[in-house]
Design a protein around this motif. Sequence first.
Motif, PDB file in Angstrom:
ATOM      1  N   VAL A  52      19.581  48.316  30.544  1.00 26.01           N
ATOM      2  CA  VAL A  52      19.419  48.521  32.188  1.00 26.01           C
ATOM      3  C   VAL A  52      20.589  48.734  32.572  1.00 26.01           C
ATOM      4  O   VAL A  52      20.676  49.731  33.307  1.00 26.01           O
ATOM      5  CB  VAL A  52      18.882  47.033  32.851  1.00 26.01           C
ATOM      6  N   MET A  53      21.002  48.057  32.170  1.00 24.59           N
ATOM      7  CA  MET A  53      23.478  48.506  33.042  1.00 24.59           C
ATOM      8  C   MET A  53      24.290  49.233  32.133  1.00 24.59           C
ATOM      9  O   MET A  53      25.097  49.473  32.602  1.00 24.59           O
ATOM     10  CB  MET A  53      23.786  46.823  32.581  1.00 24.59           C
ATOM     11  N   ARG A  54      23.219  49.288  30.668  1.00 25.85           N
ATOM     12  CA  ARG A  54      24.081  50.144  29.772  1.00 25.85           C
ATOM     13  C   ARG A  54      25.354  50.214  29.444  1.00 25.85           C
ATOM     14  O   ARG A  54      26.043  51.095  29.299  1.00 25.85           O
ATOM     15  CB  ARG A  54      23.625  51.263  30.386  1.00 25.85           C
ATOM     16  N   LYS A  55      26.331  48.975  29.066  1.00 28.19           N
ATOM     17  CA  LYS A  55      27.397  48.656  29.546  1.00 28.19           C
ATOM     18  C   LYS A  55      26.851  47.391  27.798  1.00 28.19           C
ATOM     19  O   LYS A  55      26.751  47.170  27.611  1.00 28.19           O
ATOM     20  CB  LYS A  55      27.612  47.534  30.699  1.00 28.19           C
ATOM     21  N   GLY A  56      29.040  47.341  27.579  1.00 29.32           N
ATOM     22  CA  GLY A  56      29.004  46.892  26.364  1.00 29.32           C
ATOM     23  C   GLY A  56      29.077  44.935  26.534  1.00 29.32           C
ATOM     24  O   GLY A  56      29.007  44.859  28.257  1.00 29.32           O
ATOM     25  N   LEU A  57      28.562  44.635  26.135  1.00 27.23           N
ATOM     26  CA  LEU A  57      28.003  43.609  25.933  1.00 27.23           C
ATOM     27  C   LEU A  57      29.051  42.622  26.801  1.00 27.23           C
ATOM     28  O   LEU A  57      29.399  41.338  27.628  1.00 27.23           O
ATOM     29  CB  LEU A  57      27.478  42.414  24.752  1.00 27.23           C
ATOM     30  N   PHE A  58      30.584  42.578  25.951  1.00 25.10           N
ATOM     31  CA  PHE A  58      31.591  41.786  26.382  1.00 25.10           C
ATOM     32  C   PHE A  58      32.588  42.475  26.739  1.00 25.10           C
ATOM     33  O   PHE A  58      33.885  42.563  26.316  1.00 25.10           O
ATOM     34  CB  PHE A  58      32.233  40.797  25.042  1.00 25.10           C
ATOM     35  N   GLU A  59      32.407  43.906  27.394  1.00 22.73           N
ATOM     36  CA  GLU A  59      32.837  44.718  28.091  1.00 22.73           C
ATOM     37  C   GLU A  59      33.978  44.267  30.006  1.00 22.73           C
ATOM     38  O   GLU A  59      32.871  43.851  30.506  1.00 22.73           O
ATOM     39  CB  GLU A  59      32.251  46.029  28.295  1.00 22.73           C
ATOM     40  N   PRO A  60      34.601  44.143  29.344  1.00 19.33           N
ATOM     41  CA  PRO A  60      35.102  43.222  31.156  1.00 19.33           C
ATOM     42  C   PRO A  60      35.093  44.436  32.146  1.00 19.33           C
ATOM     43  O   PRO A  60      35.688  45.505  31.588  1.00 19.33           O
ATOM     44  CB  PRO A  60      36.700  42.508  30.566  1.00 19.33           C
ATOM     45  N   THR A  61      34.818  43.830  33.636  1.00 22.70           N
ATOM     46  CA  THR A  61      35.118  44.987  35.037  1.00 22.70           C
ATOM     47  C   THR A  61      36.519  44.407  35.816  1.00 22.70           C
ATOM     48  O   THR A  61      36.646  42.952  35.166  1.00 22.70           O
ATOM     49  CB  THR A  61      33.576  45.020  35.258  1.00 22.70           C
ATOM     50  N   THR A  62      36.408  45.617  36.574  1.00 30.43           N
ATOM     51  CA  THR A  62      37.244  45.250  37.549  1.00 30.43           C
ATOM     52  C   THR A  62      36.886  43.721  38.625  1.00 30.43           C
ATOM     53  O   THR A  62      35.839  43.862  38.847  1.00 30.43           O
ATOM     54  CB  THR A  62      37.521  46.080  38.557  1.00 30.43           C
ATOM     55  N   PRO A  63      37.315  43.120  38.528  1.00 29.76           N
ATOM     56  CA  PRO A  63      36.950  42.011  39.733  1.00 29.76           C
ATOM     57  C   PRO A  63      37.046  42.500  40.496  1.00 29.76           C
ATOM     58  O   PRO A  63      36.900  42.833  41.907  1.00 29.76           O
ATOM     59  CB  PRO A  63      38.109  41.434  39.963  1.00 29.76           C
ATOM     60  N   VAL A  64      35.319  41.859  41.740  1.00 32.06           N
ATOM     61  CA  VAL A  64      34.621  42.369  42.865  1.00 32.06           C
ATOM     62  C   VAL A  64      34.424  41.264  43.479  1.00 32.06           C
ATOM     63  O   VAL A  64      35.404  39.914  43.275  1.00 32.06           O
ATOM     64  CB  VAL A  64      33.764  43.173  42.419  1.00 32.06           C
ATOM     65  N   THR A  65      34.528  41.201  45.229  1.00 29.60           N
ATOM     66  CA  THR A  65      34.515  40.544  45.691  1.00 29.60           C
ATOM     67  C   THR A  65      33.751  40.473  47.396  1.00 29.60           C
ATOM     68  O   THR A  65      33.926  41.069  48.079  1.00 29.60           O
ATOM     69  CB  THR A  65      35.870  40.114  46.667  1.00 29.60           C
ATOM     70  N   HIS A  66      32.023  40.262  46.946  1.00 28.51           N
ATOM     71  CA  HIS A  66      30.941  40.861  47.304  1.00 28.51           C
ATOM     72  C   HIS A  66      31.438  39.873  48.846  1.00 28.51           C
ATOM     73  O   HIS A  66      30.913  40.265  49.958  1.00 28.51           O
ATOM     74  CB  HIS A  66      30.037  40.661  46.501  1.00 28.51           C
ATOM     75  N   GLY A  67      31.980  38.546  48.828  1.00 25.18           N
ATOM     76  CA  GLY A  67      32.282  37.288  49.960  1.00 25.18           C
ATOM     77  C   GLY A  67      33.309  38.087  51.208  1.00 25.18           C
ATOM     78  O   GLY A  67      33.241  37.522  52.224  1.00 25.18           O
ATOM     79  N   ALA A  68      34.208  39.030  50.542  1.00 24.20           N
ATOM     80  CA  ALA A  68      35.538  38.920  51.243  1.00 24.20           C
ATOM     81  C   ALA A  68      34.627  40.588  52.023  1.00 24.20           C
ATOM     82  O   ALA A  68      35.549  40.002  54.086  1.00 24.20           O
ATOM     83  CB  ALA A  68      36.241  39.562  50.151  1.00 24.20           C
ATOM     84  N   SER A  69      34.199  40.989  52.402  1.00 24.01           N
ATOM     85  CA  SER A  69      33.231  41.905  53.341  1.00 24.01           C
ATOM     86  C   SER A  69      32.872  41.669  54.833  1.00 24.01           C
ATOM     87  O   SER A  69      32.773  42.132  55.355  1.00 24.01           O
ATOM     88  CB  SER A  69      33.081  43.410  53.122  1.00 24.01           C
ATOM     89  N   GLN A  70      32.009  39.854  54.266  1.00 22.78           N
ATOM     90  CA  GLN A  70      31.464  39.548  54.570  1.00 22.78           C
ATOM     91  C   GLN A  70      31.716  38.547  56.695  1.00 22.78           C
ATOM     92  O   GLN A  70      32.129  38.233  56.066  1.00 22.78           O
ATOM     93  CB  GLN A  70      29.525  38.631  54.064  1.00 22.78           C
TER      94      GLN A  70
END
Length: 468
Positions: A450-468
């Motif tokens: 579904v996500m079509r990503k590598g199992l252990f592929e790190p991502t750029t940190p995100v901050t969903h709570g920051a903008s609320q």
Amino acid sequence: MNSLSTPAISSLPKPRAGLGFGALLAASIGVIVAQIGMVAVMQGVGIGGWGFFVAMVVAFAIALANAMAYAEMALMMPSAGSLSSYAEAAIGNFPAILLVFAGYVTPALFGLPAELILADQILTQAIPLHLPPFAWPVMLVVVFAGLNILGTDVFAKVQTTLSFTVLLFLVVTGLLALSGQAATPMVGGSTLAFAAMGKDTVTMGVVALAFWVFVGSEFVTPLVPDASNAKRDLPRAMIGGLILIFLAELLFAVGAAALIPRDKLAASATPHLDYAVAVFGPNARVWFAVLALLASASLLNTVLAAVPRMLSGMAENGQVFPVFKRMHSRFGTPVVAILFVAALPLIGLAWSGGDAMAILPLTIAASVAWLLAYIMAQVSLLVLRWRHPEMARPFRMPGAPWLPLLAIGGMTYVVINSSPAPEMTQQIVQYTGIVLALFAVVGAIWVKGVMRKGLFEPTTPVTHGASQ
């Protein structure tokens, strides 16, 4: 994708009626003051004797290390996804999905049913109404699911009262037991009781049981976006909450050792009720039923406040079904995620058959799953320190990398030696193995298919709570 330069917590917009230190402290101890924690202490004293108190110190030290790790990452990435966000940025989506489901959904499936079995037994004994089987647990789940759908303000008001009421009970009961004013003193007195505590002691075999006393302080981290001053209050709430619990449970446990024979503590399904009756007399059954209701409500309320927010944050990341990010049109709460989490303890209750003898293995199985999540939290902390040293860290865990590595080693040893008795090992492995294997398979398929990503592929940190 968000920038790596995470804004400081103090610069974030403050929500209306933000949660203060008291509400965060109450949330940090909400899981800990549940009935299942009291039972873990009582049965631990019965099984381990004085060795259990050593186990408590070991578990407390590990819990402090975990609290500091969570505080650092929660303030660095104030996202409602919590461990999911930390692990995703450090070691990839597959570990993030697996660890949140292993460490937070699994305890809801195992730990909450054990709590509900206790509540049902005590309430049924104290209030002999003609109700259908497990009516009390169902009513508890429905009421607190509804309260949490109403929103954070209601949660804060309820949780603070629940948590500190149970904490006061622990302290008062321990003090009365040690004062010599108990309604039913132990035959032979406390001197004989304490002497028996030194025989056939067990330490490492009960650390997992002792650890349950301290698990869950990180349930406060998804509330960071709702806090008035998270940078100041979150570390104080998590660390201070653990210290309060350690002192209260220590007093509670020593009092029990002075009053109740070890074999009775180890064998009883409701040793905390036996303790209350020994201290306050037989009339305590009714008001203790009320307290049991408060303790169970505290755990249930905390789980229903925190875990759905984790799932909602994961849905924003595309890590779980999108329906989990659906919010209530009026209250802005993750209504679908709350209903999903509310269903888990009822499923676990049906799976265990509501058997009181399943309480101890269910508790240890949930503790093992939680420990695995904590190990990966420490791994995530170390990797994030290495990958993203430029990110703002309003709070930093001291002693890195040695303290996190020591915590990882200690928790791994505890997991390996988690069974207090050989006959219980198969049941614990069965509980955790089936569920973790299922989550691992589904998580791997989701990331790749579904996500079509590598199992252990790190991502750029995100901050969903920051903008609320």
